[in-house]
Each structure stands twice: as C-alpha cells, then as structure tokens.
Scaffold this motif. Structure first.
Motif, mmCIF file in Angstrom:
data_model
loop_
_atom_site.group_PDB
_atom_site.id
_atom_site.type_symbol
_atom_site.label_atom_id
_atom_site.label_comp_id
_atom_site.label_asym_id
_atom_site.label_seq_id
_atom_site.Cartn_x
_atom_site.Cartn_y
_atom_site.Cartn_z
ATOM 1 N N GLU A 47 14.508 -11.580 -24.983
ATOM 2 C CA GLU A 47 14.380 -11.239 -26.408
ATOM 3 C C GLU A 47 14.657 -9.925 -26.803
ATOM 4 O O GLU A 47 14.154 -8.938 -26.256
ATOM 5 N N THR A 204 15.263 -11.055 -34.046
ATOM 6 C CA THR A 204 15.261 -10.910 -32.446
ATOM 7 C C THR A 204 16.522 -11.514 -32.081
ATOM 8 O O THR A 204 17.342 -12.312 -32.903
ATOM 9 N N LYS A 205 17.172 -11.111 -30.988
ATOM 10 C CA LYS A 205 18.468 -11.623 -30.603
ATOM 11 C C LYS A 205 18.163 -12.276 -29.321
ATOM 12 O O LYS A 205 17.465 -11.677 -28.628
ATOM 13 N N LEU A 206 18.673 -13.529 -28.759
ATOM 14 C CA LEU A 206 18.504 -14.120 -27.534
ATOM 15 C C LEU A 206 19.636 -13.673 -26.811
ATOM 16 O O LEU A 206 20.445 -14.075 -27.104
ATOM 17 N N SER A 218 25.232 -14.005 -25.159
ATOM 18 C CA SER A 218 24.199 -14.467 -26.137
ATOM 19 C C SER A 218 23.806 -15.833 -25.729
ATOM 20 O O SER A 218 24.788 -16.758 -25.633
ATOM 21 N N GLY A 222 24.088 -17.428 -30.389
ATOM 22 C CA GLY A 222 23.551 -16.752 -31.434
ATOM 23 C C GLY A 222 22.721 -17.771 -32.510
ATOM 24 O O GLY A 222 22.365 -17.193 -33.648
ATOM 25 N N GLU A 224 20.047 -19.427 -32.484
ATOM 26 C CA GLU A 224 18.460 -19.367 -32.533
ATOM 27 C C GLU A 224 17.927 -17.904 -32.698
ATOM 28 O O GLU A 224 16.990 -17.379 -32.758
ATOM 29 N N ASP A 225 19.174 -16.875 -33.042
ATOM 30 C CA ASP A 225 18.922 -15.625 -33.176
ATOM 31 C C ASP A 225 18.049 -15.324 -34.979
ATOM 32 O O ASP A 225 18.529 -16.268 -35.646
ATOM 33 N N GLU A 227 17.806 -12.830 -37.738
ATOM 34 C CA GLU A 227 18.474 -11.704 -38.420
ATOM 35 C C GLU A 227 17.189 -10.854 -38.818
ATOM 36 O O GLU A 227 16.060 -11.211 -39.392
#
Lengths: 689, 464
Positions: A47, A204-206, A218, A222, A224-225, A227
């Motif tokens: 994360e 969060t960025k996974l 990613s 992305g 499930e990211d 913003e």
C-alpha cells in the motif's frame, strides 16, 4: 487364483498411496484453505500512501497566503546500501562526515527502525541538492528520495491566526483512527481548528512488489486504488494589510489588537504581540525556530488575543450601563453624584476628578467609577432577584450573552475567560456572607473578571450593532447555509433602545472625554478607554472602539500591557487601526502619532536572563533574535562546504533536536526582518503620555 | 534396430516428452524475462534448458543406436568410472550452494552424482542378475548392498545428502530381488519413522501409535490376500486421512498411512508372530528412549540444531523455513484452477527461492492450481506405474532390476520434491525429474530413462 506376491505390487501401492497423500494435501491447501490467498496478496501488494495536498489559505482580498511547497526527504533502505562512497555522498549532500554519521546514528535509534524498510536519512533536502542528488542517485543503491509537502507562507504576519503544523504525537495517533506515524497535523491556529477540512483524505495506491520490495506494477490496473482527496481551501476574513499594519503598531509591546467587522462578525485583524514570522516554523530550520521561540522570555508563541485574561477595566462600563438599564429600570438620565469616590460601608472606590454626571452618557464620557459601582449595586441587589446571588447569576448571564466568559463561538483555539459565579464568593466569604459591596469593583471591570481581547472586540461589535451579532470568526464559511454557525444572527436580550445612550456616551468619550487621543476628524469613532490595574506593574492600557457611529464598519479592541492609561497607547492605536481600515491610509498630520506609537518600546530594558553579566547584553540579543533572521526560501544551505563553516557549525550548534534535520545558521544572512519583533537599539519610551 | 523384436515403448516415451515439455514451460514462467521473451535466448534458463532438452533427445537417440549388450557388458566399467568421478569431485570439485559435488567443465557444471544414479543401477542389475539364484549367500548379499553403499558414502562426503538418500531408495530393489528380507526393509523404515517422530512428538504419543500399529498387524493376520486386506482396512486409512486433515496435523497425515502400510506388510509376513510383535513393541520402546537420550545428552548443540532445522522443530525463517513458507503460499494461492500461465504473482515476484530448480512445482501449483497439480501428479503416477509394469513384464532379470531402479529413483525424487514444496517433507534439495531446471539433472534422468527404453525395446531377448 494364486495370491499376488507382495514384492511385485508393493511399489505400485506405495506410489498410488503417496500420490493420494499429496493430492489430499494439495486439495486442502489450494481449495479448502483460503488463507494462502490472503498471504499471497500480503506478499505482493504494498500500500503506497498518497498524501493529499493540504488546503491553501487565502486572505480577505483573495491573496494566497499559505501554500504547499514540495520538499524531498532522502530515504534509505539500509540493507540495500553497498559500497557507499561517503566522501562523494557527503559532497553531494553538502554535509560533512560527522553529520553523515550523526544522521545514520539518529536513524538507527529512531522508533520503528528496520534495515529492510525505508528510513528517513535526511529530512527536507533543498531543491538544488535534490536536483544534484537525482543525477547521481544511481551510484548509491539503497538511497532514494521521497516527496513531501511543507507549508510555505507568503507573508510574515498573522502567525497566531495561521498557526503551524507538526508531526502527530503518539496520543493523537492513539485517539484518532486517521493519523499515522509521520503525518502532519495542525498544532495551532486555523491549522488546528480547521484540520479536518485542510488535511483532505489520504489515498492509497496498491502496488505489486517483488521479493525485494521493488514495485513491478500497479495492482489490478489501479481498480482498487483510493484517490487522495485534496484538502479544502480556506478563505480568511483577515485583511492582511490591516493585520500587518496593526502588528507594526504593536511592535516593542506586549498586548493585542482584535478588529471585527460588526455586520458579519468577521475578524479583520488579530494581533498578539510579540509575534513571529510564520516561516520560522516551516522548512528544515523549523526545529531551531521552535526552540528559539520557546526559549524567548516574551513568549511570542502565546496567543494573547485569545488566551490571555485581563481585567477589562473601564471598557466594561458601557456593558454595565446596558445591563443596568435593562434590569433595574433606570433611564438614560439617571443621576448619581460622584463626589470623587464611591463609598459603601467601609469600602471606598476612588474616582478621578471630573464634571458631574447627569446621566449615563456623561458617566461613560467621564468614565465615572462611582456611577457604575452604584449601577452594579443597583443591579445585583435588586429586589426582583431576591438575593445577591441570584443578582450575580443574572449579571453573569448577560455577560455570557455578550461573549464574556465563554469561547463557544470562535474558530480558533481560545480560552473562555473568567466571569465569577456566586460559588466563588461563597467560597471566599461563606454562603450568604457577601453583598454587592464585597464585589463592587466588578462594576468597573476590575476584580475577579478576566476577559480576552477578542471577547472585548466582540462585545464592542455587539454594542455597535445595537444588540445583534454574528459569532466572530477568522475563516469565511464556504456555505451560505443559514444554519451554519457563522451565518446565524444572534441577539442579546437588551432592548435596542438602551444602546443609543451608551453609544452617544462612547462618542463623547472620543470627542470630549477620556479618549480624546482616539479622535480623528470625519471618522465618527465611538470608544471607551480602560485602564486595568494589575499586580504586575504599570496599568494595562485598553481601548474599545467602533466606527463610524452610524452603520459601523469596524469594531476594535486594543490592549497594551503596562501601557498605562487607556488614552496613552490603546486609544491612539485603535484610532490608527480604524483610520487605516476605513481610509486605507493615515492622514499626513497623523504620521507623527503613528511613528510615535510604532516606536514606543514598552518592553525594554529586555528582561534579563538571570546571572547574565550585563556586558553580554549585546550577544544575548543576537542570540535571541537569530531565528527571526532565518530565511524564508530557498533553504540556506551553502553551496560548498568550506572548512570554516563546517567548523563553525560543529562547534556552535550541536542542537538538532528530535527528528529534525541538522540546522546550519549563518550569522551573516541578509534576510528581511519581520517588523513586529525587529531587534532595535534600546531606547527609552517616548516622553509624555 | 530393424529387428522384429525391437519394440520401443512409445507410450512411455511420449509421457517422457510430455513431462519434459511441462518442465520447460514451468521453467519459462519461473524465470520469464520480459526483455528476452524469445524461447531460445541462451542467457536465460529456459533458453539453456531448451538446449539441454535437445542434447538429451540426441543422447536418447544415441542410446537407442548402441547395442543392448553394451549396457550389460560395460555396466561395471561405467560404475567404476562413476565412482572415480565421485572421488575426483571430492578432490577437485567446486562448491555450489553448500555441497562440493560439481565439476566445472567450461560453461557446464557436471554433477557426478547424476552419473552415479544410472551407473549404480546398471551395476546392481548386472550383479544381481548374474547371481541367477533365488537363494543368496551372505557374501553375495553383502556385495549387492556394497554396490549401493559405496556411492552413498561418497556422495554423502560431498555434503549432497539429498542425492545420497536417493540411493537409499534402491534398497527396495534389493528387497524386490530377495537380497534384503522384507522384514529388514520394514524395520529400517520403522526405525527412520521412529527416529524422526521421537524428536517431534511426545513419547506416549509414539508408543500409542506403535501399539496401534502392532494391534493392526494382529488384526490383519490371516489367510486372505493383500487386496482383500487393503479393501477391508481402507476405511481406516480414509478415516485417518480425514481426521488428520480435520485436525490439520501434518505429522498425523504422514505417519498414520505409513503405519497402516507397515502394518499391512507385517501382517503378510508374520502369520503367527504374537511374540515377535511383543518384542517389536519393547524394541521400539527402548529405541525411542535411546534416540531421545542420544539427542539430548550425546549430540552437540550445533548437531541438535541441524537436526532440529530439518525436522522443523527449530524455527528457521531465513533458511529452509522461509523457502517452505513462501512455497506453500505460492501453491496454496493457486486455488482450484490457478492464476493462469505466466500470471503467478508469487512466481513473478521471486518470492520463492530456487524457483526454477528445487521449487519448480510452485509454478505449476500457483499458475494451474489444484487441477494442474493433480494432472502433473497423475502423469507422474502413470509414468511410474508404466515403468513398474514394464519391469514386471521383463523376461530379463537385468532389465527388470534396472527398471525397478529407475522407478525407485524417480519415485523418490517425485515424493520428496513435491512433498517438500507443500511442507510434508523436510527440505532436501533434490530436483523434480524432467521438470526442474538443470542440464546435469535432465541429462542424468534422460540417460537413466533412455537406457530403460533401450533395454525394454529388446525385452524378447535374454540379457544378463
């Protein structure tokens, strides 16, 4: 049939059974047990926190005053460092070898240190060091840079309104479910009170990582990211020009100025002197700035406008008059002979020499102590309340309505002041063993009364408005919703008819009374002086004022600690603030007054640090004022380390408190010095007044 | 080759080709290099493996061209050469990942232990088939055991414990040919099991198991044949496996079926041996106590640690423990049908060390799930059963013994390797035949296999 020999089939049996065993185990692992899926996800997904940019702050004129500045932290994963060329590394970073090892040592003792995880090696490296570093970073495996944003202030004023941010402490982490180690949070000012709007929402960025924690892409493109949501911008009601001017008037003094627009409750200026440059508490030198401000015996970090309790003195008299007229039924022409003092039982409250008061207007004009002591007695011992306790409770209720003794309205961290309740006197004198005479000085704003300057300003605004008001605030609500706290009109329970006498009296104060020093032709200033006795020395000089008389545009409360009489400093300062706001400039004939007010030095000789030899005074001042001379931007890291600077740094300043990056102070920096606290050659207070 | 009695077992050859292909695909996904997706890129393991497969097939072809009698006639010479090779490697070998078992030959690192596998098989086949009698003298038995023991000792000296253990599996061949009585083999197996369990489990637990085992043997005694017994007691096996799954007890899952098997075999041999069983119980008692005593009082601390790590009683997350944990995560996360070819997240992230070699099964487990794993296991079982079938149809003892050797070696590799990746077996670094990356291993197994194909192709001839 002949039985089959075991040795012929035993291997087949073993093979089949073993295969079954493996299959059963695989089935249980792959199909029945889902925990491996979770573990696999934990393995590969990292994360990455996306920090939202903190909301910007604009002033009344829509000028940007607080914005975010990108800085870079130099990070390191200790385990990945190999063959580090320290000499080259230090040269790039502009640090010497000692600092390098100091940083490394500090990092290793920091909480949560792990050689496998990224650690902060050096905080907030400057932009040019960053540029240089980026180019050579590939030569230093394990090191990388991480972007952070810090606050940047485009002004040198209003530090107490703006406040500052700092890293969250453990208690905040424990009590909130939002903050994490290393987050920034507002510590004071609007940064604190509007923290939730300003901070935005973290995203969060996974990222998929490999076994070495390197990002390889990613996760799910992305999907499930989350913003990051940027913080909301704030629009201050502060008029920065007026604020700067007011701060300039207050230099070399302790005290405060609060100016409110009566028709909206918007705070136009909020000065607590001495103040400081907000840029001191941001950037890599923040730790040093903080240390110096905390060490200053004048307590520049203390917000006097919101936190300091003063007896209001005579500035309380208009309010006393109002509540007395409302409750006791006296008219505006009520007569009470002064006789130079107010005598009640064994108690005597002195009054100065003045003409007789033929009504409340003249009583205010002359600031007659006897008159208002009498009104106070009339009020609290009024038969309709039954006893003096009930009278005091009623009196307190009115004060609370006017905002004294509570802080419910303000959008800055403020204290509520103190308005005594009967319990206090029950404790002091015993139940039912006290009467109006025991607390008679409350009637003239002395005694057990503590108000903050912002409360005085608000009270003035209510009088100016003839009973209606909006809660004072420094940030404009971003909604027109009439239910919003700052969009609601409030009304005190004093009939509007009682105000005109008080206002007329306040006008006379400026025209012919105690506050003539606040007179400025054409501005229609109404005001009231105050001289608050205090046990710490010279009286405090107070003045409340609003202008113009009809359709008031500004209400001001000025408080100059140890300034003597109200007319001496507070009244002229208030008139200058009002003139500045209403006319945008000071008339030439008043420039002399302005200059005298600005130069007036009420805090010298500087309080001396104990056991300090007198001849070192010069050095002392240099030391104390050093942080104020630090730069805004860019960061003051020298181009080249020469042995001289290095030596100087290592010998003079071993500090580098806490997690802060080491600080270099160059004594020869040519930086504009904030006007409010400029170090000046010592000079005696001006004569007269 | 054109002779009418030359019949190559194409089913087996195709199975071999299938396994090698699966292996190559697994290596491709394990070491996939995005910069070089082309399959022939020699800088990558899959490119080199392709080369090795080509060489292996070429060798296989050469093996078919040679006369069958070459293998019988030269078996001792090959064996002797392999032993020399093993001794040479002890002297001049280079150490790769802890074992001094490699000889550097330019770009190719040869591992003599691989040569020793088919050499020993050939020598064993040659010697036993030359005895020609079902009753062996003690000397003959000792020589047969000696043929097996010499390479074991030499390889053990190279610190290549895994490979040494592989030769131990050839003891089954001795049993099959009557050199080693079944009882001795079973006692050996029992001794190993008791040794391990005595260090893992509480004493009463082990003795209760032994008691159950002996009771089972008593129950299973009787005139009925092995199949009837199997069928009768199969519910017990199923119940035990279910119970151990439910309890998630690996020890139970491994030990109890093995105990059952041992009981079955004992029952077949000891028709009227109540006293023998009682003696066995007492012997187990003393043995288990003895192992405990030696482990705790005789062994040095570091020796205890070593055994502990292998048995998993000592946590070793940086070493073998880490591998197995990551391997289990990779396989376990595969689910029923897997994540798809080249889509394995754990494989791509290099979480499993030695992925293309010892832990190659992870790629199949993760990317093809249970279906793929089951298919591969099924293929191996088919392959092994086919070899055993092939062995049993031989007229020639030489071929039969050799075929059993091949089956034993491949089976041992298969069981230990897959068992290791799913945490059923201790981590013994031996490759999965035909699947794992490695030229030495692939060539060794291929030669082993193709000699068998050649021998079998002339099964109508009498060889000795």
């Amino acid at each position: 049939m002949e039985p089959i020999k075991p040795e012929k089939i035993i291997l087949q049996v073993v093979v089949v059974l073993t295969a079954l065993l493996l299959l059963v185990r695989l089935f249980s692992m792959q199909v029945l047990d889902t925990s491996y899926q979770t573990m696999a996800k934990d393995n590969i997904i990292r994360e990455v926190t996306v920090y939202p940019s903190r909301g910007l702050v604009f002033d009344r004129g829509n000028n940007l005053i607080v914005n975010n500045l990108a800085v870079y932290d130099l990070m390191v994963i200790p385990r990945q460092v190999q063959n580090l060329d320290t000499t080259k590394f230090c040269r790039l970073l502009n640090i010497n070898r000692d600092e390098f090892y100091k940083n490394a040592a500090r990092m290793e003792v920091a909480a949560g240190y792990s050689p496998y995880r990224p650690q902060v090696f050096m905080k907030q490296i400057s932009a040019d060091v960053y540029d240089r570093m980026q180019e050579y970073l590939y030569q230093f495996p394990g090191f990388f840079t991480q972007i952070r944003t810090i606050r940047q202030y485009n002004c040198h004023n209003a530090a107490h309104v703006l406040g500052y941010i700092g890293e969250v402490n453990q208690m905040q982490i424990d009590t909130s479910n939002y903050y994490r180690m290393g987050d920034y949070v507002g510590v004071s000012g609007i940064e604190r009170s509007y923290e939730e709007q300003l901070r935005g929402e973290r995203g969060t960025k996974l990222m998929i990582v490999d076994v070495h924690n390197r990002e390889i892409g990613s996760y799910k493109n992305g999907e499930e990211d989350i913003e990051a949501i940027a913080g909301q911008d704030l629009h201050l009601t502060i008029d920065m020009e007026l604020q700067a001017y007011a701060e300039e008037l207050m230099q070399h003094k302790r005290g405060s100025i609060v100016a409110i627009e009566p028709s909206t409750g918007e705070i136009l200026a909020l000065v607590s002197a001495p103040s400081y440059d907000p840029n001191l508490l941001t950037g890599p030198l923040r730790g040093e700035g903080m240390r110096m401000l905390n060490a200053d015996s004048l307590k520049p970090m203390f917000n006097r406008a919101l936190m300091a309790f003063y007896p209001p003195g005579s500035t309380f008299k208009p309010l006393m008059g109002l509540v007395a007229m409302q409750e006791t039924g006296i008219g505006s022409h009520y007569y009470f002979a002064c006789n130079g003092a107010y005598r009640l039982g064994r108690r005597t409250v002195g009054c100065h020499y003045h003409a007789s008061c033929y009504g409340i207007e003249t009583a205010i004009q002359h600031s007659c102590n006897s008159y208002f002591c009498h009104l106070f007695k009339l009020f609290v011992e009024n038969d309709k309340f039954g006893n003096v306790s009930e009278g005091l409770i009623k009196w307190k209720t009115y004060l609370n309505e006017f905002g004294l003794g509570n802080s419910f309205y303000l959008d800055l961290p403020a204290l509520s002041g103190y308005v005594p309740s009967p319990e206090r006197y029950d404790r002091m004198y015993g139940k039912k063993r006290w009467k109006a005479v025991s607390l008679i000085s409350l009637g003239i704003g002395q005694g057990e009364l503590g108000v903050t300057p912002v409360q005085l300003a608000n009270m003035t605004a209510i009088i100016a408005n003839k009973g209606t008001f909006y809660y004072p605030h420094v940030v404009r609500p971003n909604t027109k919703d009439p239910k919003h706290k700052y969009n609601q009109l409030h009304k005190v329970s004093i009939d509007a008819k009682h105000f005109s006498a008080i206002i007329n009296g306040m006008e006379k104060v400026v025209l012919y009374g105690t506050g003539k020093t606040a007179y400025r032709a054409g501005l229609d200033i109404c005001g009231k002086t105050g001289t608050a006795q205090n046990p710490h020395g010279e009286d405090h000089s107070l003045f409340i004022a609003f202008a113009p008389k009809n359709n008031p545009k500004i209400a001001v409360a000025v408080m100059v600690e140890n300034g003597g009489k109200g007319k001496k400093y507070a009244a002229p300062i208030a008139s200058l603030v009002i003139e500045k706001y209403l006319n945008d400039s000071i008339a030439p004939y008043r420039k002399a007054l302005e200059a005298r007010m600005m130069k007036a030095n009420l805090i010298s000789p500087r309080p001396r640090i104990y056991n300090e030899p007198a001849e070192e005074e010069e050095d002392l001042i240099t030391t104390i004022y050093l942080p104020y001379t630090t730069t805004t931007t860019p960061l003051s890291i020298p181009e080249q380390i020469d042995s001289k600077t290095t030596q100087q740094v290592s010998t003079t300043e071993p500090a580098a408190t806490g997690n802060e990056a080491p600080v270099q102070i160059k004594t020869d920096l040519k930086i504009p010095i904030p006007s409010t606290i400029k170090a000046q050659p010592l000079q005696p207070p001006p004569d007269g007044h | 080759m054109s002779s009418h009695n030359t019949t190559i077992d194409w089913v087996l050859v195709f199975t071999y080709l299938l396994l090698v292909t699966i292996g190559w695909l697994a290596i491709y996904t394990a070491d996939f290099n995005e910069l070089h997706p082309e399959i022939y890129y020699l800088g990558s393991s899959y490119g080199r493996q392709l080369l090795w497969i080509g060489i292996a097939l070429l060798l296989g072809f050469c093996i078919q061209i040679l006369d069958t009698r070459f293998y019988t006639a030269f078996s001792y010479i090959i064996y002797a050469a392999a032993l020399v090779f093993l001794v040479v490697v002890l002297i001049v070998g280079s150490t790769i990942s802890g074992s001094k078992s490699w000889i550097k030959l330019g770009f190719f690192n040869a591992q003599p232990a691989e040569v020793a596998k088919f050499a020993t098989s050939l020598a064993l086949a040659r010697y036993i088939s030359s005895l020609g009698n079902i009753f062996y003298s003690l000397r003959e038995r000792l020589i047969a055991i000696g043929i097996l023991l010499i390479p074991i000792i030499l390889i053990r000296l190279e610190e290549e414990t895994g490979s040494a253990l592989v030769f131990g599996s050839l003891a089954f061949v001795l049993y099959r040919e009557g050199i080693l009585p079944g009882g001795v083999l079973l006692m050996g197996v029992l001794a190993i099991i008791l040794f391990i369990t005595s260090l893992l489990l509480p004493f009463y637990y082990i003795m209760a198991s032994v008691a159950i085992l002996l009771l089972l043997i008593l129950l299973m005694r009787g005139k009925s044949g092995i199949w009837e017994k199997l069928l009768t007691y199969l519910p017990v096996v199923v119940a035990v496996i279910t119970a151990s799954l439910y309890l998630n007890d690996v020890a139970l899952l491994i030990i109890l079926p093995i105990l059952f098997l041992i009981a079955l075999l004992f029952a077949l041999y000891t028709q009227k041996a109540t006293y023998t069983l009682l003696a066995l119980f007492l012997a187990s008692f003393i043995y288990v106590k003895g192992v405990d005593f030696i482990y705790n009082n005789v062994l040095e601390r570091h020796q205890q640690n070593r055994i502990g790590v292998v048995l998993g009683t000592i946590e070793d997350n940086k070493g073998a423990g880490y591998n197995v944990n990551q391997s289990k995560i990779a396989i376990g996360s595969g689910g029923l049908t897997g994540k798809g070819y080249l889509q394995g997240t754990q494989n791509k992230g290099n979480f499993v060390p030695e992925l293309s070699t010892d832990f190659i099964f992870c790629t199949i487990g993760e990317e093809f799930g249970f279906a793929g794993s089951a298919a591969l296991i099924g293929l191996f079982v088919f392959f092994l059963l086919r070899i055993i079938l092939l062995a049993e149809r031989q007229k020639s003892r030489f071929t039969r013994i050799y075929a059993y050797c091949v089956a034993c070696i491949i089976f041992f590799h298969f069981t230990i390797n897959i068992g290791m990746t799913i945490g059923l077996m201790p981590v013994i670094g031996i490759p999965l035949p035909f699947i794992s990356y490695g030229g030495s291993g692939l060539l060794g197994f291929s030669i082993l296999f193709f000699i068998l194909i050649k021998l079998d192709s002339e099964r109508y001839m009498y060889l000795r």
